[in-house]
Design a protein around this motif. Structure first.
Motif, PDB file in Angstrom:
ATOM      1  N   ALA A  47       0.971  -1.061   0.093  1.00  0.00           N
ATOM      2  CA  ALA A  47      -0.206  -0.218   0.020  1.00  0.00           C
ATOM      3  C   ALA A  47       1.458   0.814  -0.162  1.00  0.00           C
ATOM      4  N   ARG A  48      -0.065   1.717  -1.010  1.00  0.00           N
ATOM      5  CA  ARG A  48       1.252   3.740  -1.127  1.00  0.00           C
ATOM      6  C   ARG A  48       0.220   4.614  -0.818  1.00  0.00           C
ATOM      7  N   THR A  49       0.232   5.720  -0.015  1.00  0.00           N
ATOM      8  CA  THR A  49      -0.335   6.160   0.443  1.00  0.00           C
ATOM      9  C   THR A  49      -0.049   7.723  -0.040  1.00  0.00           C
ATOM     10  N   GLU A  50      -1.061   9.383  -0.358  1.00  0.00           N
ATOM     11  CA  GLU A  50      -0.614  10.696  -0.833  1.00  0.00           C
ATOM     12  C   GLU A  50      -1.771  10.955  -0.725  1.00  0.00           C
ATOM     13  N   GLY A  51      -1.745  11.456   1.174  1.00  0.00           N
ATOM     14  CA  GLY A  51      -3.033  12.529   1.025  1.00  0.00           C
ATOM     15  C   GLY A  51      -3.861  12.043   1.734  1.00  0.00           C
ATOM     16  N   ARG A  52      -5.070  11.563   1.289  1.00  0.00           N
ATOM     17  CA  ARG A  52      -5.765  11.271   2.352  1.00  0.00           C
ATOM     18  C   ARG A  52      -6.584   9.802   1.104  1.00  0.00           C
ATOM     19  N   THR A  53      -5.840   9.911  -0.306  1.00  0.00           N
ATOM     20  CA  THR A  53      -6.024   8.179  -0.657  1.00  0.00           C
ATOM     21  C   THR A  53      -4.924   7.397  -0.475  1.00  0.00           C
ATOM     22  N   THR A  54      -4.888   6.418  -0.743  1.00  0.00           N
ATOM     23  CA  THR A  54      -3.964   4.979  -0.799  1.00  0.00           C
ATOM     24  C   THR A  54      -4.627   3.837  -1.838  1.00  0.00           C
ATOM     25  N   GLU A  55      -3.709   3.961  -1.961  1.00  0.00           N
ATOM     26  CA  GLU A  55      -3.534   2.587  -3.718  1.00  0.00           C
ATOM     27  C   GLU A  55      -3.384   1.632  -3.018  1.00  0.00           C
ATOM     28  N   PHE A  56      -3.835   0.166  -2.933  1.00  0.00           N
ATOM     29  CA  PHE A  56      -2.969  -0.507  -2.668  1.00  0.00           C
ATOM     30  C   PHE A  56      -3.145  -2.745  -3.172  1.00  0.00           C
ATOM     31  N   GLY A  57      -2.815  -3.131  -3.194  1.00  0.00           N
ATOM     32  CA  GLY A  57      -2.625  -4.353  -4.104  1.00  0.00           C
ATOM     33  C   GLY A  57      -2.244  -5.421  -3.529  1.00  0.00           C
ATOM     34  N   VAL A  58      -2.545  -7.008  -4.069  1.00  0.00           N
ATOM     35  CA  VAL A  58      -1.793  -8.006  -3.993  1.00  0.00           C
ATOM     36  C   VAL A  58      -1.296  -9.003  -4.489  1.00  0.00           C
ATOM     37  N   THR A  59      -0.199  -9.349  -4.791  1.00  0.00           N
ATOM     38  CA  THR A  59       0.562  -9.740  -5.453  1.00  0.00           C
ATOM     39  C   THR A  59       1.614 -11.043  -5.288  1.00  0.00           C
ATOM     40  N   GLY A  60       1.602 -12.188  -6.204  1.00  0.00           N
ATOM     41  CA  GLY A  60       1.935 -13.027  -5.379  1.00  0.00           C
ATOM     42  C   GLY A  60       3.172 -13.194  -5.263  1.00  0.00           C
ATOM     43  N   SER A  61       3.298 -13.730  -4.184  1.00  0.00           N
ATOM     44  CA  SER A  61       4.988 -14.213  -3.338  1.00  0.00           C
ATOM     45  C   SER A  61       5.815 -14.871  -4.469  1.00  0.00           C
ATOM     46  N   LYS A  62       5.733 -15.192  -5.220  1.00  0.00           N
ATOM     47  CA  LYS A  62       6.967 -16.237  -5.883  1.00  0.00           C
ATOM     48  C   LYS A  62       6.828 -15.894  -7.459  1.00  0.00           C
ATOM     49  N   LYS A  63       5.684 -15.332  -7.784  1.00  0.00           N
ATOM     50  CA  LYS A  63       5.402 -15.176  -9.211  1.00  0.00           C
ATOM     51  C   LYS A  63       5.348 -14.303  -9.998  1.00  0.00           C
ATOM     52  N   PRO A  64       5.711 -12.994 -11.078  1.00  0.00           N
ATOM     53  CA  PRO A  64       5.177 -11.855 -10.585  1.00  0.00           C
ATOM     54  C   PRO A  64       3.740 -11.602 -12.141  1.00  0.00           C
ATOM     55  N   VAL A  65       2.444 -12.120 -10.641  1.00  0.00           N
ATOM     56  CA  VAL A  65       1.301 -11.652 -11.168  1.00  0.00           C
ATOM     57  C   VAL A  65      -0.026 -11.397 -10.017  1.00  0.00           C
ATOM     58  N   THR A  66      -0.057 -10.477 -10.121  1.00  0.00           N
ATOM     59  CA  THR A  66      -1.110  -8.799 -10.153  1.00  0.00           C
ATOM     60  C   THR A  66      -2.417  -9.805  -9.933  1.00  0.00           C
ATOM     61  N   HIS A  67      -2.790 -10.066  -8.420  1.00  0.00           N
ATOM     62  CA  HIS A  67      -4.378 -10.942  -7.537  1.00  0.00           C
ATOM     63  C   HIS A  67      -5.405  -9.887  -7.955  1.00  0.00           C
ATOM     64  N   MET A  68      -4.918  -8.566  -7.163  1.00  0.00           N
ATOM     65  CA  MET A  68      -5.849  -7.336  -7.389  1.00  0.00           C
ATOM     66  C   MET A  68      -5.174  -6.209  -6.695  1.00  0.00           C
TER      67      MET A  68
END
Length: 294
Positions: free
Chosen positions: A265-286
């Motif tokens: 997650a990263r926050t700038e001001g009052r907006t936060t972007e977040f994500g879930v990725t694989g721990s072994k493969k470079p795949v984005t889940h959300m």
């Protein structure tokens, strides 16, 4: 003319799950009363008035999703009260797609103010905006939660139906271009996660329960619920979520259970972007974004 169906209590999920599975069965799926024949979003509203929060159910939701104990409802919790209505809507043959073939692609929740465990609220669900997608079609399931006639919470579930004859989307996706932030927090997810969340949510779709039931629908193993993933992410950044907030997520790739994934997650001001990725493969889940209402 819009038709309204009122439910005194949540529709039972077990019969609806069976009804959802029937269109996928060879020799049965094409029968009258089973085959979905709708060509557009049905002009119907399903409502459930006077919903009260069960304290034990709320505690179990807190535990499985990772929220700390609180009298305020987690921002994702009203989805629980709407799930039975969602299933009743999607299993009606007037709905244009069979439920088991649908993919929950995007989800937006808008919370105008937090609900508490003492609030009694009304829930209304409808389908709208059947439209093209490059690989098929999209449809939205809208949920409105009101208290004394005031809208306090809304949800838009965007569902994807794969099919031929797709076309470019008419408007950009809400999170188009968003990349998952890098992170160091690892979630170790057990193989029974789908069964644990299903017991609380009522969503016992076979793709979430066991490897053998998921394989029957084309998955190599059972997969985590998208709404669990969204809830667990928001539990991790609960202290960065405004009281009046909008949360968008897009589900990219299913999480095959058991699994270890990475949350960032990263926050700038009052907006936060977040994500879930694989721990072994470079795949984005959300990927997701939460911020204050304008």
């Amino acid at each position: 003319m819009t038709t309204t169906h009122t439910f005194a209590k949540a529709p039972s999920s077990a019969p609806l799950m069976l009804k959802a599975a029937l269109p996928a069965l060879p020799g049965i799926g094409g029968l009258p009363g089973v085959k979905h024949v709708g060509t557009d979003a049905p002009d119907v509203v399903l409502e459930r008035p006077g919903v009260a929060v069960d304290a034990d159910h709320l505690a179990r939701y807190h535990e499985v999703c990772g929220f700390g104990p609180s009298d305020r409802l987690p921002i994702t919790y009203p989805h629980m009260a709407a799930f039975g209505l969602h299933m009743a809507l999607m299993t009606d043959v007037a709905f244009p797609f069979a439920p088991m073939g649908l993919v929950h692609l995007r989800n937006n929740i808008t919370q105008h103010k937090p609900l508490t465990a003492k609030d009694v609220f009304d829930v209304a669900v409808r389908a709208t905006n059947l439209r093209p997608h490059p690989k098929g079609r999209l449809i939205d399931i809208l949920t409105d939660v009101t208290v004394d006639g005031e809208t306090v919470w809304t949800e838009n579930m965007t569902l994807f139906a794969r099919g031929k004859g797709g076309a470019p989307e008419e408007t950009p996706a809400p999170l188009e271009g968003l990349e998952a932030p890098s992170g160091v927090v690892r979630w170790k997810l057990a193989g029974n996660l789908g069964r644990r969340y299903g017991a609380v949510s009522g969503d016992r779709n076979p793709i979430h329960l066991y490897p053998v039931t998921a394989k029957a629908f084309g998955f190599p193993s059972n997969i985590a619920h998208g709404m669990w993933t969204k809830a667990h992410a928001l539990a991790a950044i609960a202290n960065r979520t405004p009281d009046a907030a909008s949360v968008d997520v897009e589900f990219k790739k299913p999480i095959l259970l058991p699994a270890t994934v990475v949350f960032g997650a990263r926050t700038e001001g009052r907006t936060t972007e977040f994500g879930v990725t694989g721990s072994k493969k470079p795949v984005t889940h959300m990927v997701g974004r939460v911020g204050p209402l304008a």
